[in-house]
Design a protein around this motif. Structure first.
Motif, PDB file in Angstrom:
ATOM      1  N   ASP A 147       7.281   9.752  35.847  1.00 44.37           N
ATOM      2  CA  ASP A 147       7.309  10.850  36.801  1.00 44.37           C
ATOM      3  C   ASP A 147       7.412  12.200  36.083  1.00 44.37           C
ATOM      4  N   TRP A 148       6.808  12.296  34.922  1.00 41.04           N
ATOM      5  CA  TRP A 148       6.796  13.524  34.132  1.00 41.04           C
ATOM      6  C   TRP A 148       5.639  14.386  34.594  1.00 41.04           C
ATOM      7  N   LYS A 149       5.933  15.636  34.893  1.00 36.25           N
ATOM      8  CA  LYS A 149       4.899  16.593  35.292  1.00 36.25           C
ATOM      9  C   LYS A 149       5.095  17.857  34.472  1.00 36.25           C
ATOM     10  N   LYS A 150       4.043  18.616  34.304  1.00 33.80           N
ATOM     11  CA  LYS A 150       4.128  19.813  33.476  1.00 33.80           C
ATOM     12  C   LYS A 150       4.757  21.000  34.197  1.00 33.80           C
ATOM     13  N   THR A 151       4.860  20.965  35.518  1.00 34.93           N
ATOM     14  CA  THR A 151       5.318  22.134  36.269  1.00 34.93           C
ATOM     15  C   THR A 151       6.838  22.325  36.353  1.00 34.93           C
ATOM     16  N   PRO A 152       7.674  21.277  36.411  1.00 27.81           N
ATOM     17  CA  PRO A 152       9.117  21.532  36.522  1.00 27.81           C
ATOM     18  C   PRO A 152       9.706  22.172  35.268  1.00 27.81           C
ATOM     19  N   SER A 153      10.958  22.531  35.369  1.00 27.50           N
ATOM     20  CA  SER A 153      11.648  23.136  34.229  1.00 27.50           C
ATOM     21  C   SER A 153      11.811  22.111  33.106  1.00 27.50           C
ATOM     22  N   ILE A 154      12.136  22.605  31.927  1.00 23.62           N
ATOM     23  CA  ILE A 154      12.304  21.734  30.758  1.00 23.62           C
ATOM     24  C   ILE A 154      13.385  20.688  31.023  1.00 23.62           C
ATOM     25  N   LYS A 155      14.501  21.122  31.560  1.00 16.01           N
ATOM     26  CA  LYS A 155      15.625  20.213  31.810  1.00 16.01           C
ATOM     27  C   LYS A 155      15.225  19.092  32.772  1.00 16.01           C
ATOM     28  N   THR A 156      14.521  19.443  33.839  1.00 20.19           N
ATOM     29  CA  THR A 156      14.093  18.449  34.834  1.00 20.19           C
ATOM     30  C   THR A 156      13.111  17.451  34.223  1.00 20.19           C
ATOM     31  N   THR A 172      15.034  15.138  31.812  1.00 20.13           N
ATOM     32  CA  THR A 172      15.951  14.256  32.544  1.00 20.13           C
ATOM     33  C   THR A 172      15.181  13.120  33.204  1.00 20.13           C
ATOM     34  N   LYS A 173      14.075  13.441  33.850  1.00 23.80           N
ATOM     35  CA  LYS A 173      13.258  12.404  34.495  1.00 23.80           C
ATOM     36  C   LYS A 173      12.670  11.448  33.478  1.00 23.80           C
ATOM     37  N   ALA A 174      12.282  11.983  32.332  1.00 25.62           N
ATOM     38  CA  ALA A 174      11.682  11.141  31.286  1.00 25.62           C
ATOM     39  C   ALA A 174      12.689  10.123  30.772  1.00 25.62           C
ATOM     40  N   ILE A 175      13.890  10.565  30.455  1.00 17.25           N
ATOM     41  CA  ILE A 175      14.906   9.652  29.903  1.00 17.25           C
ATOM     42  C   ILE A 175      15.397   8.684  30.980  1.00 17.25           C
ATOM     43  N   LYS A 193      17.206   3.885  21.687  1.00 14.94           N
ATOM     44  CA  LYS A 193      15.968   3.186  22.054  1.00 14.94           C
ATOM     45  C   LYS A 193      15.258   3.901  23.206  1.00 14.94           C
ATOM     46  N   ARG A 194      16.034   4.398  24.167  1.00 19.14           N
ATOM     47  CA  ARG A 194      15.453   5.125  25.299  1.00 19.14           C
ATOM     48  C   ARG A 194      14.783   6.412  24.822  1.00 19.14           C
ATOM     49  N   ARG A 195      15.469   7.145  23.956  1.00 14.13           N
ATOM     50  CA  ARG A 195      14.901   8.394  23.436  1.00 14.13           C
ATOM     51  C   ARG A 195      13.628   8.134  22.631  1.00 14.13           C
ATOM     52  N   LEU A 196      13.645   7.105  21.812  1.00 13.38           N
ATOM     53  CA  LEU A 196      12.487   6.770  21.002  1.00 13.38           C
ATOM     54  C   LEU A 196      11.299   6.363  21.879  1.00 13.38           C
ATOM     55  N   SER A 197      11.560   5.576  22.904  1.00 11.71           N
ATOM     56  CA  SER A 197      10.510   5.141  23.813  1.00 11.71           C
ATOM     57  C   SER A 197       9.887   6.327  24.550  1.00 11.71           C
ATOM     58  N   VAL A 198      10.728   7.232  25.013  1.00 14.38           N
ATOM     59  CA  VAL A 198      10.239   8.419  25.723  1.00 14.38           C
ATOM     60  C   VAL A 198       9.447   9.317  24.774  1.00 14.38           C
ATOM     61  N   ARG A 244       6.014  19.308  22.934  1.00 11.89           N
ATOM     62  CA  ARG A 244       7.315  19.962  22.765  1.00 11.89           C
ATOM     63  C   ARG A 244       8.451  19.027  23.185  1.00 11.89           C
ATOM     64  N   ASP A 245       8.271  18.330  24.300  1.00 14.03           N
ATOM     65  CA  ASP A 245       9.302  17.403  24.759  1.00 14.03           C
ATOM     66  C   ASP A 245       9.444  16.215  23.798  1.00 14.03           C
ATOM     67  N   ALA A 246       8.326  15.727  23.276  1.00 15.92           N
ATOM     68  CA  ALA A 246       8.379  14.626  22.301  1.00 15.92           C
ATOM     69  C   ALA A 246       9.130  15.068  21.051  1.00 15.92           C
ATOM     70  N   LYS A 247       8.844  16.266  20.564  1.00 16.83           N
ATOM     71  CA  LYS A 247       9.540  16.788  19.386  1.00 16.83           C
ATOM     72  C   LYS A 247      11.043  16.917  19.644  1.00 16.83           C
ATOM     73  N   TYR A 248      11.394  17.308  20.864  1.00 13.34           N
ATOM     74  CA  TYR A 248      12.804  17.426  21.234  1.00 13.34           C
ATOM     75  C   TYR A 248      13.499  16.071  21.113  1.00 13.34           C
ATOM     76  N   PHE A 249      12.893  15.029  21.680  1.00 12.05           N
ATOM     77  CA  PHE A 249      13.507  13.698  21.613  1.00 12.05           C
ATOM     78  C   PHE A 249      13.540  13.159  20.185  1.00 12.05           C
ATOM     79  N   TYR A 250      12.482  13.424  19.400  1.00 11.58           N
ATOM     80  CA  TYR A 250      12.487  13.012  17.999  1.00 11.58           C
ATOM     81  C   TYR A 250      13.586  13.742  17.220  1.00 11.58           C
ATOM     82  N   SER A 251      13.808  15.014  17.538  1.00  9.34           N
ATOM     83  CA  SER A 251      14.862  15.773  16.836  1.00  9.34           C
ATOM     84  C   SER A 251      16.247  15.233  17.169  1.00  9.34           C
ATOM     85  N   LEU A 252      16.449  14.796  18.418  1.00  4.45           N
ATOM     86  CA  LEU A 252      17.734  14.194  18.785  1.00  4.45           C
ATOM     87  C   LEU A 252      17.978  12.904  18.012  1.00  4.45           C
TER      88      LEU A 252
END
Length: 87
Positions: free
Chosen positions: A20-29, A32-35, A46-51, A73-81
């Motif tokens: 349920d990932w869409k480009k229009t909501p805010s970064i936080k939303t 959050t939906k992705a994870i 494992k959840r972060r890596l999968s996302v 950008r979101d993928a890089k964020y999860f990889y950085s975590l």
């Protein structure tokens, strides 16, 4: 010659997850939906890596510039975590 997608095998072997990932909501939303789309019984790592992998795959195949940039950008964020936790 048939071109093979590098992620095809991984997608077929895994059960379908609706991100349920869409480009229009805010970064936080978006993040959050992705994870939240991954099973809760998985470890957070494992959840972060999968996302991150799913978003990277989306960024690699989409032709929409906005979607590509935001997914990347979101993928890089999860990889950085993930990288921070390993240190």
């Amino acid at each position: 010659m048939v071109k093979k997608n590098w992620f095809k095998k991984a997608v077929k072997e895994k059960p379908p997850y609706k991100m349920d990932w869409k480009k229009t909501p805010s970064i936080k939303t978006r993040r959050t939906k992705a994870i939240a789309s991954r099973p809760k019984n998985w470890s957070l790592h494992k959840r972060r890596l999968s996302v991150a992998r799913a978003l990277q795959a989306l960024a690699n195949v989409t032709k929409d510039k906005t979607t590509k940039a935001r997914a990347k950008r979101d993928a890089k964020y999860f990889y950085s975590l993930i990288k921070k936790k390993k240190r």
